[in-house]
Design a protein around this motif. Structure first.
Motif, mmCIF file in Angstrom:
data_model
loop_
_atom_site.group_PDB
_atom_site.id
_atom_site.type_symbol
_atom_site.label_atom_id
_atom_site.label_comp_id
_atom_site.label_asym_id
_atom_site.label_seq_id
_atom_site.Cartn_x
_atom_site.Cartn_y
_atom_site.Cartn_z
ATOM 1 N N ALA A 9 0.889 -1.231 -0.092
ATOM 2 C CA ALA A 9 -0.037 -0.270 -0.033
ATOM 3 C C ALA A 9 0.910 1.207 -0.032
ATOM 4 O O ALA A 9 0.257 2.299 -0.433
ATOM 5 C CB ALA A 9 -0.922 0.091 1.214
ATOM 6 N N LYS A 10 2.223 1.272 0.422
ATOM 7 C CA LYS A 10 3.050 2.577 0.428
ATOM 8 C C LYS A 10 3.824 2.463 -0.704
ATOM 9 O O LYS A 10 4.627 3.319 -1.075
ATOM 10 C CB LYS A 10 4.035 2.380 1.945
ATOM 11 N N GLY A 11 3.524 1.732 -1.849
ATOM 12 C CA GLY A 11 4.238 1.719 -2.977
ATOM 13 C C GLY A 11 5.705 1.029 -3.043
ATOM 14 O O GLY A 11 6.372 0.968 -4.068
ATOM 15 N N ARG A 12 5.888 0.271 -2.054
ATOM 16 C CA ARG A 12 7.361 -0.610 -2.030
ATOM 17 C C ARG A 12 7.307 -1.681 -2.522
ATOM 18 O O ARG A 12 6.152 -2.471 -2.667
ATOM 19 C CB ARG A 12 7.616 -0.647 -0.366
ATOM 20 N N ASP A 64 0.009 -7.647 -7.003
ATOM 21 C CA ASP A 64 1.142 -8.439 -7.600
ATOM 22 C C ASP A 64 1.183 -8.628 -9.054
ATOM 23 O O ASP A 64 0.263 -8.569 -9.573
ATOM 24 C CB ASP A 64 0.783 -9.990 -6.972
ATOM 25 N N ALA A 65 2.203 -8.579 -9.735
ATOM 26 C CA ALA A 65 2.596 -9.030 -10.970
ATOM 27 C C ALA A 65 3.328 -10.287 -11.090
ATOM 28 O O ALA A 65 3.996 -10.413 -10.048
ATOM 29 C CB ALA A 65 3.156 -7.642 -11.779
#
Length: 501
Positions: free
Chosen positions: A123-126, A160-161
């Motif tokens: 959620a924090k873009g990490r 997820d990718a």
């Protein structure tokens, strides 16, 4: 006697020789119109029911012995049984259309039980990479096994990718036709590949700009080329075929591969049985997101005029310069440059004795065009939609739209383009005797200009025309009244009929 054990050494297995032709050196695309689509029906980009005859020239290095030659970049809708390979010089023993394309869904399905990399974004873009093994089918939730156990991808606030270490065997980045060959010696050859493919269509459209008085017009025609295939053809010699050739309509159009949609929920679909996957191919990592964005169809216009050629009883219209026929696209080229043509604007309303007596009906407007050189045309005209505009000051205002069937040289086109609220016809019937009736028809013109009016008298079977107030012509076996109605005026016709017993 001592019998020695005979040992037969197995001959080494020679690796299959594979030659790949990545793209054609030259390509021609000839499009046949969808046979069931009416001339005024628009092309449906989601379901193109026409064909294309595609001819490619490719330079191929043919190895000696047995080999497989792969033609990459053919149309995904290819009918493999129609493929004809010429100038090869080597025996062709087998043809295969390898059309299982590389897509997120197919890649995921082929990776069952194989290690992949989850590229996780919180959620924090990490972003963090984590090793995992796919443990579910592509329908429903994506179940993966990581060091911490079994979990569902794209859940719990994570995006997820999936990254794959290589391409599974059998998946192709582009549709591919493979052929098995046997040659006595190695050589280079210029090969021509010709085949039919589904998922194409074309449409003609005419624009008629009326001159003052509507006795002449400027006529322009366009051809729209539509390619619904995943394969595009760059710098192709494009052509279209007018007419109605017979097609086998028992085939179904190939479906596009489904997208991979991952759900954050368990799926009722059971995973397939465990299989032992092949070893990963030595290839760079391939990243496939769960969603694919496909750009919309592109529409381009090019100022080139197609040329007409005879093709048996049909007509071939060839684009005189190379053009791109892009994948999932439509493109317009000029069929006929603006030319001055003679025409007639006819107001038409027929007298039907079975209709209600005294009822007023609007006249229908017809555009009458003689397809001959003396009137500015004189070329085969393919079926298509027709729009009529009238110049009013600086603006070209629409008058009406219609459709024209295929017209050969010398034929006359009567295109109905709408109804006229300014021109009306009413008829009344008066019985004179048991078998004789008097019919009176009156046509009125509320326009500020005269109009040419036609009315066919639809007589009952067995009825006979005894006399008429003016001389009548004949059309389709019925009397035809043709007259000019003055501006703001009216005209009348009366005639006597002898009715059948």
């Amino acid at each position: 006697m001592v019998l020695g054990a005979a040992v037969i050494a197995a001959a080494p297995v020679q690796a299959q020789q594979v030659v790949t032709s990545p793209a054609p050196a030259k390509v021609a695309v000839t499009i046949y119109r969808a046979p069931d689509r009416a001339p005024d029906d628009a092309i449906d980009p989601a379901w193109l029911g026409g064909y294309a005859l595609i001819s490619e020239e490719r330079e191929v290095a043919i190895p000696a012995g047995d080999a497989t030659i792969r033609f990459e970049g053919v149309a995904a809708g290819m009918l493999a049984e129609t493929a004809l390979v010429e100038w090869l010089g080597a025996g062709v023993s087998e043809k295969n259309l390898d059309a299982e394309l590389l897509s997120p869904r197919n890649l995921y399905a082929r990776a069952y039980g194989r290690p992949v990399t989850l590229r996780r974004t919180d959620a924090k873009g990490r972003v963090k990479d984590e090793q995992a093994i796919i443990r579910s089918a592509p329908d429903g939730a994506a179940i993966v096994q990581t060091k911490t156990g079994f979990e569902i991808a794209n859940c719990g606030g994570l995006k997820d990718a999936i990254a794959y270490d290589g391409l599974p065997e059998g998946l192709n980045a582009r549709p591919t036709l493979s052929i098995a060959t046997h040659a006595a010696s190695a050589r280079k050859a210029l090969v021509r590949l010709t085949y039919l493919a589904w998922g194409f269509d074309w449409q003609a459209h005419y624009v008629v700009k009326l001159a003052p008085g509507a006795q002449a017009a400027q006529m322009t025609a366009w051809v729209t080329l539509a390619n619904g295939d995943t394969t595009g053809f760059a710098q192709a010699q494009a052509a279209v075929v007018g007419g109605k050739p017979k097609f086998d309509e028992s085939r179904e159009q190939p479906e596009e591969p489904e997208d991979l949609v991952l759900h954050c929920q368990l799926s009722p679909v059971a995973p397939p049985a465990m299989v032992v996957p092949p070893a990963p191919m030595a290839a760079p990592a391939v990243m496939m997101e769960a969603d694919i964005m496909v750009t919309g169809a592109k529409r381009m216009m090019a100022p080139v005029v197609v040329k007409e050629e005879v093709l048996g009883d049909l007509r071939l219209y060839r684009v005189p310069m190379a053009t791109n026929v892009g994948a999932h696209s439509q493109k317009q080229v000029a069929l006929m440059a603006a030319r001055r043509v003679k025409l007639g604007l006819i107001h038409r309303a027929d007298v039907d004795l079975g209709a209600e007596d005294g009822e007023s009906q609007q006249a229908r407007i017809r555009l009458r065009i003689a397809n001959r050189k003396a009137d500015g045309l004189g070329l085969a005209l393919p079926a298509g939609g027709l729009a009529v505009v009238q110049q009013v000051g600086a603006a070209a205002l629409p008058v009406g739209e219609g459709a024209m069937e295929d017209k050969a040289v010398g034929e006359t086109a009567n295109v109905e383009i709408g109804a006229s609220p300014q021109v009306h016809l009413e008829s009344r019937t008066r019985r004179i005797s048991d078998r004789v009736e008097l019919i009176t028809a009156t046509a009125r013109n509320a326009n500020r200009w005269p109009v040419h009016f036609e009315s066919q008298q639809l007589l009952p079977d067995g009825a006979r025309l005894l006399s008429a107030s003016t001389k009548l012509g004949r059309q389709d076996g019925h009397p035809l009244w043709a007259v000019t109605i003055p501006a703001g005026g009216k005209v009348s016709l009366s005639y006597r009929l002898q009715m059948p017993r």
